[in-house]
Design an enzyme around this catalytic site. Structure first.
Site, PDB file in Angstrom:
ATOM      1  N   ALA A  37      -2.681   7.754  80.277  1.00  0.00           N
ATOM      2  CA  ALA A  37      -3.722   8.208  79.358  1.00  0.00           C
ATOM      3  C   ALA A  37      -3.113   9.314  78.515  1.00  0.00           C
ATOM      4  O   ALA A  37      -2.967  10.426  78.983  1.00  0.00           O
ATOM      5  CB  ALA A  37      -4.938   8.705  80.132  1.00  0.00           C
ATOM      6  N   CYS A  38      -2.725   8.987  77.315  1.00  0.00           N
ATOM      7  CA  CYS A  38      -1.858   9.865  76.528  1.00  0.00           C
ATOM      8  C   CYS A  38      -2.470  10.214  75.179  1.00  0.00           C
ATOM      9  O   CYS A  38      -3.405   9.571  74.718  1.00  0.00           O
ATOM     10  CB  CYS A  38      -0.510   9.190  76.307  1.00  0.00           C
ATOM     11  SG  CYS A  38       0.235   8.518  77.813  1.00  0.00           S
ATOM     12  N   THR A  39      -1.883  11.228  74.540  1.00  0.00           N
ATOM     13  CA  THR A  39      -2.243  11.600  73.177  1.00  0.00           C
ATOM     14  C   THR A  39      -0.992  11.565  72.326  1.00  0.00           C
ATOM     15  O   THR A  39       0.058  12.080  72.735  1.00  0.00           O
ATOM     16  CB  THR A  39      -2.857  13.007  73.139  1.00  0.00           C
ATOM     17  OG1 THR A  39      -3.929  13.091  74.076  1.00  0.00           O
ATOM     18  CG2 THR A  39      -3.372  13.331  71.739  1.00  0.00           C
TER      19      THR A  39
END
Length: 478
Positions: free
Chosen positions: A9-11
């Site tokens: 779960a990345c930005t």
């Protein structure tokens, strides 16, 4: 073998060369896993010539494929426990100065997946970097190779990938078993993505700005997937827009926009936030680091805010997390010779509290403290040292925050000085001697930063002893 798919779960942040302060292209991402303790190595793979028959095998599923006989050298940040968790090489800049960051989990909707489901044994995200990065000569060719591999093997997960070279920045979204779209980030623009389909209107008449999977228009038409009367809005057709998006994903994009474009009023739960953005502010590495380490700073949604309720503080998922295993900015500069233009800024630790150390990627090897990382705490490993420092700062956030801000400010100044000195001296070297010199400079800076981090740790540790609640002052003799 691990049977369940390990999701990230990345930005992600992408910056075109005319939007940056110095003409660099930059792609950046937080690698956020679901376990806050997931040690990673930082390693360098050598260039290879004429070794046919090599294969890549995933530890997450049944995927196995042969790779080309030749490849460029490439750095990677894989999991230590790769046999259980998969390789997940995450990011790197290869010997042709092509950067890749992968992957940001992205979710297609059930309407599209019904007609093109995910491929269980397709090319999974744990091997996608080693299947692509070593073999490409440009950002666009990286999109092309990835697309060809997806066509051949399919994908077992929805993923987004970032690619760049010194001229181009591309963002690619794989949303079903075989369908994807990639968009070039305009030179004067930036973009932020956070675990949901981001690309909006696709112009199929402009292949210089968009690339797509074979037959995607016919697929959409055949299965009546376009919910709009006009246009081809990739987000509307393939993406999701639900409660999780509004509280887990969209709000992160909103905060990034708020930082770069404070003059624009947006809603953190607006599912129509634009993907491509422009700002009058010239973006530098420090800006990207701030965004990737942010936690809704100076808003009611900051988990550290002393003045708001828990309902407000924990309404939205922050960008910087304790389970960010590494955060990186891949910078390819245009104001120095290409032999030393590529820098990988790598933060191993909480991006909120730990420094992003610059590595010239034209190197022979990575520093020893970044290799052979222990799965258990070992202060000799950079991974554990910077995570320990981050934890210590957070344990007394109010009392230690300014110390940490001052420490990171000093680090950034020293990084700029080191890069300036290295660039000047690099003019005196060529070929293998240049690579050797840049490798030595990387090692020297890592040692310099290790000493600085250990002193900071000692100062905070000593200060923390005086903050114990097990104290009672009445008589200095008692």
């Amino acid at each position: 073998m691990k049977k369940n798919h390990l999701e990230d779960a990345c930005t992600s942040v992408l910056v075109g060369k005319n939007a940056s302060i110095d003409g660099s292209t930059m792609i950046a991402r937080n690698d956020d896993t679901f376990d806050p303790i997931n040690p990673q190595n930082f390693v360098m793979h050598p260039a290879v010539e004429g070794q046919s028959g090599r294969k890549v095998k995933s530890w997450l599923n049944g995927f196995e494929a042969e790779i080309p006989a030749d490849n460029y050298k490439w750095p990677a940040v894989p999991n230590v426990d790769y046999k259980n968790l998969g390789f997940y090489d995450e990011s790197g800049i290869n010997g042709a100065n092509v950067a890749m960051s992968a992957t940001e989990s992205t979710y297609g909707n059930e309407r599209a997946l019904a007609y093109d489901p995910l491929e269980k044994d397709g090319m999974d995200e744990d091997v996608i970097v080693r299947m692509v990065l070593p073999f490409v000569i440009s950002a666009k060719s990286a999109v092309q190779r990835t697309g060809e591999l997806i066509k051949q093997y399919g994908s077992p997960a929805g993923n987004s990938l970032l690619f760049s070279d010194n001229n181009d920045v591309w963002y690619m979204e794989i949303v079903t078993g075989h369908h994807w779209v990639a968009q070039r980030i305009p030179d004067d623009s930036y973009a932020i993505a956070a675990n949901r389909v981001s690309i909006q209107q696709v112009d199929f008449n402009d292949p210089d700005q968009f690339m797509w999977s074979e037959g995607i228009q016919e697929f959409v038409e055949k299965h009546h997937l376009n919910t709009d009367k006009t246009g081809f809005n990739f987000r509307h057709i393939f993406g999701t827009d639900n409660l999780k998006d509004r509280h887990y994903n969209t709000s992160r994009v909103w905060y990034g926009h708020k930082y770069f474009n404070p003059e624009i009023e947006e809603d953190p739960e607006d599912g129509e936030l634009p993907f491509i953005m422009k700002t009058d502010h010239k973006i530098n590495v420090d800006d990207i680091e701030y965004v990737l380490g942010s936690h809704y700073n100076e808003t009611p949604y900051d988990p550290y805010s002393p003045d708001t309720s828990d309902d407000e503080k924990y309404r939205y998922r922050p960008i910087g997390l304790n389970r960010t295993q590494n955060s990186h900015v891949l910078q390819i500069r245009n104001d120095v010779p290409e032999e030393y233009s590529a820098i990988m800024w790598l933060c191993i630790g909480f991006p909120t509290f730990a420094p992003y150390i610059p590595f010239y990627t034209n190197m022979d090897n990575t520093p020893e403290s970044y290799q052979n990382v222990s799965e258990e705490f070992n202060f000799k490993n950079s991974y554990w040292m910077y995570n320990a420092l981050s934890m210590l700062v957070e344990s007394h956030y109010k009392e230690f925050l300014q110390d940490d801000i001052d420490y990171l400010t000093e680090c950034r100044q020293e990084f700029r000085q080191a890069i300036e000195e290295t660039d000047q001296q690099a003019k005196n070297y060529q070929g293998n001697e240049l690579t050797k010199y840049l490798t030595e400079r990387n090692n020297q800076l890592v040692e310099q930063m290790a000493k600085k981090a250990k002193k900071m740790f000692g100062d905070l540790y000593t200060k923390g002893i005086r903050l114990s609640k097990l104290t009672f002052d009445m008589d200095k003799n008692l």
